[in-house]
Scaffold this motif. Sequence first.
Motif, PDB file in Angstrom:
ATOM      1  N   TYR A  26       4.181   7.619   7.728  1.00  0.00           N
ATOM      2  CA  TYR A  26       3.023   7.378   8.601  1.00  0.00           C
ATOM      3  C   TYR A  26       2.935   5.940   9.088  1.00  0.00           C
ATOM      4  O   TYR A  26       2.175   5.651  10.007  1.00  0.00           O
ATOM      5  N   GLN A  62       0.938   0.798  -2.650  1.00  0.00           N
ATOM      6  CA  GLN A  62      -0.005   1.825  -2.197  1.00  0.00           C
ATOM      7  C   GLN A  62      -1.056   2.142  -3.258  1.00  0.00           C
ATOM      8  O   GLN A  62      -1.683   1.256  -3.778  1.00  0.00           O
ATOM      9  N   SER A  63      -1.224   3.419  -3.605  1.00  0.00           N
ATOM     10  CA  SER A  63      -2.372   3.798  -4.449  1.00  0.00           C
ATOM     11  C   SER A  63      -2.313   3.277  -5.884  1.00  0.00           C
ATOM     12  O   SER A  63      -3.309   3.365  -6.591  1.00  0.00           O
ATOM     13  N   PHE A  94      -4.988  13.487  -2.217  1.00  0.00           N
ATOM     14  CA  PHE A  94      -5.677  12.201  -2.348  1.00  0.00           C
ATOM     15  C   PHE A  94      -6.563  11.859  -1.161  1.00  0.00           C
ATOM     16  O   PHE A  94      -7.477  11.066  -1.271  1.00  0.00           O
ATOM     17  N   ASN A 113      -8.749   8.730  -2.408  1.00  0.00           N
ATOM     18  CA  ASN A 113      -9.060   7.634  -1.481  1.00  0.00           C
ATOM     19  C   ASN A 113     -10.559   7.344  -1.385  1.00  0.00           C
ATOM     20  O   ASN A 113     -10.977   6.190  -1.352  1.00  0.00           O
ATOM     21  N   GLU A 154      -1.484   0.726   8.353  1.00  0.00           N
ATOM     22  CA  GLU A 154      -2.516   1.517   7.656  1.00  0.00           C
ATOM     23  C   GLU A 154      -3.794   1.559   8.501  1.00  0.00           C
ATOM     24  O   GLU A 154      -4.437   2.597   8.634  1.00  0.00           O
ATOM     25  N   ASN A 161      -8.882   7.973   6.347  1.00  0.00           N
ATOM     26  CA  ASN A 161      -9.581   7.003   5.497  1.00  0.00           C
ATOM     27  C   ASN A 161     -10.847   6.494   6.190  1.00  0.00           C
ATOM     28  O   ASN A 161     -11.876   6.296   5.554  1.00  0.00           O
ATOM     29  N   TYR A 185      -9.343  -2.024   1.728  1.00  0.00           N
ATOM     30  CA  TYR A 185      -8.526  -0.892   1.255  1.00  0.00           C
ATOM     31  C   TYR A 185      -7.113  -0.943   1.858  1.00  0.00           C
ATOM     32  O   TYR A 185      -6.115  -0.800   1.142  1.00  0.00           O
ATOM     33  N   CYS A 189      -3.594  -1.385  -0.267  1.00  0.00           N
ATOM     34  CA  CYS A 189      -2.476  -0.433  -0.196  1.00  0.00           C
ATOM     35  C   CYS A 189      -1.179  -1.135   0.196  1.00  0.00           C
ATOM     36  O   CYS A 189      -0.095  -0.728  -0.214  1.00  0.00           O
ATOM     37  N   TYR A 236      -3.307  12.711  -8.781  1.00  0.00           N
ATOM     38  CA  TYR A 236      -3.936  13.700  -7.890  1.00  0.00           C
ATOM     39  C   TYR A 236      -3.785  15.122  -8.414  1.00  0.00           C
ATOM     40  O   TYR A 236      -4.015  15.373  -9.582  1.00  0.00           O
ATOM     41  N   GLY A 253       1.867   5.994  -6.246  1.00  0.00           N
ATOM     42  CA  GLY A 253       1.573   5.593  -4.868  1.00  0.00           C
ATOM     43  C   GLY A 253       2.581   6.215  -3.927  1.00  0.00           C
ATOM     44  O   GLY A 253       3.704   6.534  -4.358  1.00  0.00           O
ATOM     45  N   VAL A 254       2.212   6.373  -2.653  1.00  0.00           N
ATOM     46  CA  VAL A 254       3.130   7.031  -1.717  1.00  0.00           C
ATOM     47  C   VAL A 254       4.324   6.157  -1.329  1.00  0.00           C
ATOM     48  O   VAL A 254       5.236   6.623  -0.648  1.00  0.00           O
TER      49      VAL A 254
HETATM   50  N1  GLN Z   1      -2.319   4.187   2.073  1.00  0.00           N
HETATM   51  C1  GLN Z   1      -2.295   5.521   1.576  1.00  0.00           C
HETATM   52  C2  GLN Z   1      -3.488   6.287   2.104  1.00  0.00           C
HETATM   53  O1  GLN Z   1      -4.550   5.765   2.096  1.00  0.00           O
HETATM   54  C3  GLN Z   1      -2.269   5.516   0.070  1.00  0.00           C
HETATM   55  C4  GLN Z   1      -2.155   6.885  -0.514  1.00  0.00           C
HETATM   56  C5  GLN Z   1      -1.373   6.964  -1.789  1.00  0.00           C
HETATM   57  O2  GLN Z   1      -0.597   6.090  -2.165  1.00  0.00           O
HETATM   58  N2  GLN Z   1      -1.519   8.081  -2.465  1.00  0.00           N
HETATM   59  O3  GLN Z   1      -3.378   7.410   2.543  1.00  0.00           O
END
Ligand code: GLN
Length: 300
Positions: A26, A62-63, A94, A113, A154, A161, A185, A189, A236, A253-254
């Motif tokens: 993304y 990330q998360s 998430f 999130n 992001e 989000n 946020y 991330c 998650y 984290g993603v």
């Molecule tokens: N930046 C990502 C989001 O907000 C983080 C999600 C994740 O790492 N699970 O969608």
Amino acid sequence: MNYQQVLEEIAVEVAPLLSKGRVVDYVPPLARVPLEQFGMALRTVDGRVFTVGASGQRFSVQSIAKLVPLTLAMKLHGDAVWERVGREPSGSAFNSLIQLELEHGIPRNPFINGGALVTLDLTLAAAPRTAIAEFFSQALGAAVQVEREVADGEARTGHRNRALAHFLKSFDNLRNDADAVLDAYFELCATSLSCEELARAFSYLANGGVGADGTVLTTARQAKRINAVMLTCGVYDEAGDYAYRVGLPAKSGVGGGVVAVMPGQYTVAVWSPGLDARGNSLAGTMALELLTTKTAVSVF
Ligand code: GLN
């Protein structure tokens, strides 16, 4: 325990999985990360560090970074945190919106999130914006770096989000300006750290709140509770499978990283950017499963 040998065996055994997952796409800088990479670093509470593979290479945490606003919100507000966010597993993705409507704007837990937006809001209500990076840097023992291109990506693509933040606002569960919370946020991330750095930064969770350099970062009780929430909510809708296969509190984290904690013994960080369908690192999960299998030690 010969952790070095265990990590080297794990690196060999997960190799066939490295080509199997999917890199998140993304944001362009995340989509450019080559798939077939693996690194792991384990830091014991007495400061011994064991590594294998690309353990020194930075990636987008990330998360995983959601641990920081949860820790700060608990330090700043104590049990009042739980009036604004739950601590039950969500069983959904998430970034899901549907549960938040059904549950009147109280996110199920601080690691989805919506929940992280609330812990950031709680932090920003009682501390300056810089407190987030300051705590993270103190835990690491060096300044944490935000990757600007990722943070901007992001912000550009984070429509869900933004929807979550405004939804929270409509239930009066976001007190600061929604854009200010979202900016914090997106930056969080976009923090970039290596497995070695993550294992150091989150050593306080394995060591009763005491950081890698001996600084007291939280109380032992708070560290215990953060680990409990990680075990039930950190990955998650895969939390049940993680408890079954890995048996350690973990936060993913993603970007393909996962931090896991064996309280009293070690913090381990693993990275492989190929994700499974639920957004957790495919080889990373297998590596943690192999770690607790080979050492025959888990929280169970
Ligand atoms: N930046 C990502 C989001 O907000 C983080 C999600 C994740 O790492 N699970 O969608």
